[in-house]
Structure formats: C-alpha cells, structure tokens
Write a protein that holds these residues in place. Structure first.
Motif, mmCIF file in Angstrom:
data_model
loop_
_atom_site.group_PDB
_atom_site.id
_atom_site.type_symbol
_atom_site.label_atom_id
_atom_site.label_comp_id
_atom_site.label_asym_id
_atom_site.label_seq_id
_atom_site.Cartn_x
_atom_site.Cartn_y
_atom_site.Cartn_z
ATOM 1 N N GLU A 263 0.825 -1.213 0.000
ATOM 2 C CA GLU A 263 0.000 0.000 0.000
ATOM 3 C C GLU A 263 0.855 1.257 0.000
ATOM 4 O O GLU A 263 0.595 2.206 -0.769
ATOM 5 C CB GLU A 263 -0.921 -0.004 1.217
ATOM 6 N N ILE A 264 1.869 1.270 0.844
ATOM 7 C CA ILE A 264 2.730 2.451 0.933
ATOM 8 C C ILE A 264 3.535 2.633 -0.351
ATOM 9 O O ILE A 264 3.659 3.749 -0.866
ATOM 10 C CB ILE A 264 3.658 2.349 2.155
ATOM 11 N N LEU A 265 4.081 1.539 -0.889
ATOM 12 C CA LEU A 265 4.822 1.653 -2.148
ATOM 13 C C LEU A 265 3.927 2.179 -3.258
ATOM 14 O O LEU A 265 4.318 3.077 -4.017
ATOM 15 C CB LEU A 265 5.409 0.295 -2.544
ATOM 16 N N GLY A 266 2.722 1.639 -3.361
ATOM 17 C CA GLY A 266 1.794 2.111 -4.388
ATOM 18 C C GLY A 266 1.500 3.584 -4.270
ATOM 19 O O GLY A 266 1.422 4.307 -5.277
ATOM 20 N N GLU A 267 1.366 4.055 -3.039
ATOM 21 C CA GLU A 267 1.077 5.476 -2.806
ATOM 22 C C GLU A 267 2.273 6.347 -3.182
ATOM 23 O O GLU A 267 2.102 7.420 -3.780
ATOM 24 C CB GLU A 267 0.709 5.679 -1.336
ATOM 25 N N THR A 268 3.486 5.885 -2.862
ATOM 26 C CA THR A 268 4.669 6.730 -3.090
ATOM 27 C C THR A 268 5.085 6.801 -4.555
ATOM 28 O O THR A 268 5.818 7.714 -4.937
ATOM 29 C CB THR A 268 5.864 6.254 -2.243
ATOM 30 N N VAL A 269 4.653 5.853 -5.375
ATOM 31 C CA VAL A 269 5.061 5.856 -6.789
ATOM 32 C C VAL A 269 3.912 6.174 -7.740
ATOM 33 O O VAL A 269 4.091 6.140 -8.959
ATOM 34 C CB VAL A 269 5.693 4.503 -7.202
ATOM 35 N N LYS A 270 2.751 6.499 -7.214
ATOM 36 C CA LYS A 270 1.555 6.591 -8.057
ATOM 37 C C LYS A 270 1.695 7.586 -9.204
ATOM 38 O O LYS A 270 1.146 7.361 -10.289
ATOM 39 C CB LYS A 270 0.328 6.939 -7.213
ATOM 40 N N ASP A 271 2.453 8.660 -9.003
ATOM 41 C CA ASP A 271 2.594 9.667 -10.061
ATOM 42 C C ASP A 271 3.597 9.250 -11.137
ATOM 43 O O ASP A 271 3.644 9.867 -12.209
ATOM 44 C CB ASP A 271 3.017 11.012 -9.468
ATOM 45 N N LYS A 272 4.410 8.219 -10.846
ATOM 46 C CA LYS A 272 5.431 7.780 -11.802
ATOM 47 C C LYS A 272 5.325 6.284 -12.081
ATOM 48 O O LYS A 272 6.281 5.667 -12.548
ATOM 49 C CB LYS A 272 6.824 8.113 -11.264
ATOM 50 N N ARG A 273 4.165 5.720 -11.813
ATOM 51 C CA ARG A 273 3.993 4.271 -11.897
ATOM 52 C C ARG A 273 4.489 3.682 -13.206
ATOM 53 O O ARG A 273 5.196 2.665 -13.228
ATOM 54 C CB ARG A 273 2.504 3.915 -11.699
ATOM 55 N N HIS A 274 4.131 4.268 -14.330
ATOM 56 C CA HIS A 274 4.426 3.655 -15.625
ATOM 57 C C HIS A 274 5.880 3.836 -16.063
ATOM 58 O O HIS A 274 6.283 3.313 -17.096
ATOM 59 C CB HIS A 274 3.457 4.191 -16.685
ATOM 60 N N GLN A 275 6.673 4.556 -15.270
ATOM 61 C CA GLN A 275 8.107 4.651 -15.530
ATOM 62 C C GLN A 275 8.882 3.586 -14.769
ATOM 63 O O GLN A 275 10.086 3.439 -14.978
ATOM 64 C CB GLN A 275 8.628 6.032 -15.102
ATOM 65 N N LEU A 276 8.201 2.867 -13.887
ATOM 66 C CA LEU A 276 8.879 1.996 -12.934
ATOM 67 C C LEU A 276 8.546 0.519 -13.148
ATOM 68 O O LEU A 276 7.543 0.177 -13.778
ATOM 69 C CB LEU A 276 8.507 2.404 -11.509
#
Length: 207
Positions: free
Chosen positions: A68-81
């Motif tokens: 949950e925390i990882l998803g929240e911290t990367v949500k704005d750059k998800r598709h780069q990761l």
C-alpha cells in the motif's frame, strides 16, 4: 545508474533495486523498519532521482501495508517503474490463504493489484517453493495471469536448483511463460548460491 536486461527478457532494470520490506509496521516486519508514508515517500523519491526504476515488495511485508505504501509513493510515476511483488506466505488465518495453489495465487494477485493501486504487476515472484502444491498447478495459474495482462513477467525466490530447473522444464513443455529471474539469499557469509544456482541462471538466461 546502469541498467541491464532482466534475464533474457526485454525488460530493462536498474542494477540496484530498492527493497521496501521496511515500509509499514506489523508483527515480525516491524523489527526491520516500520517506516510511515512520509518517511517512505522521501526514500522512494531519493531512489527514483538516483535512477533506480526497480522496486521490490511482497504481500506478506507488514501484512500488505508495504504494498500500500509503495503504491502510494510511486503513483505519479507508476508507468516509468518496474514493480515486483511476491506471493506464497500466509495472509490470514483462513486455511487456504497460503501457498501456491491456483486459488491462493489468483486471490493474492488481485489483492496485491488493489494495494499497489495498479492494474498490472511488472514482475510477480513466487516467494518460496510450495511442497504441497504440484508445480503444474502453480505454473499454470501464473501463466493465466500473464495471459490476462495482470502480470507481465514471472520470477521465483528461495528455490533450490532442482526446483528451479524442474519449473523451467515444465513451463517449456507446456509452452507457458517461464521464470525470468531468481531472487536468492546471497551475502559474504552465505555463498552457496555460487555452487549450483548461479551456474544454472547463467545457463538458462535468468536474471
């Protein structure tokens, strides 16, 4: 940052990955970190700014809170990761909420997708071998997830060499998606991966 292929796949990952076992706090996992969302956001941003694109978690880390925390911290750059998470461990007291059965894999994948806030997992890793469930059942279920677009690549963790080679052979025979990577315990004092697993990965082209 340097990047390399993950095994023989076309997926490029940073040579350094960022593990998020310390995100969240719950039970056993509290002793390895217990970071809250603000602390985790700072570390995630530092990693991304340093060129790391490969993030690793697992459903059992803090009972899903790490995801949950990882998803929240990367949500704005998800598709780069590249996001990797794992399945195998017990997630509740319910008798079948553990292992690598078809039912547990499918249920766990759906729950990991929800916690991560994404519609696909880049690398779905079986956390350890399941001596109860036939490998055919496990690998068939994983292949279905790839075919459905919920998972893009498959990996394994904490396998012995014979288990990994058997899994690769079964997938090859059925024309199913194969494991592209192995995550193994390796340190200055734990070197046994060098005897069989490293040569096997080199021979079979696993990352």
């Amino acid at each position: 940052m340097q990047y390399r292929q993950l095994g023989k796949s076309g997926l490029l990952v940073s040579e350094l990955s960022f593990g998020t076992m310390s995100y969240g706090a719950g039970g056993y996992w509290e002793v390895v970190g217990g970071l809250n969302i603000s602390e985790a956001q700072r570390l995630t941003d530092i990693a991304i700014d340093s060129g790391i694109n490969f993030f690793d978690t697992a459903d059992v880390y803090s009972h899903g809170r790490s995801e949950e925390i990882l998803g929240e911290t990367v949500k704005d750059k998800r598709h780069q990761l590249v996001l990797a998470t794992k399945v195998r461990g017990r997630m509740s007291k319910e008798i079948n909420d553990v292992g690598l059965s078809r039912g547990h894999i499918i249920k766990s994948c759906e729950e990991s997708l929800r916690r991560l806030g994404t519609d696909y997992i880049d690398l779905y890793v079986v956390h350890s071998f399941d001596f109860i469930t036939p490998l055919e059942e496990t690998l068939s279920a994983l292949n279905c997830l790839v075919q459905q677009g919920k998972v893009r690549y498959l990996g394994c963790s904490n396998f012995f060499a014979w288990q990994l080679m058997k899994a690769l052979a079964i997938s090859d025979r059925h024309h199913w998606e194969k494991f592209v990577s192995l995550q193994a315990h390796y340190s200055l004092i734990t070197r046994d991966v060098e005897y069989e697993l490293a040569p096997l990965c080199e021979d079979q082209g696993l990352g």
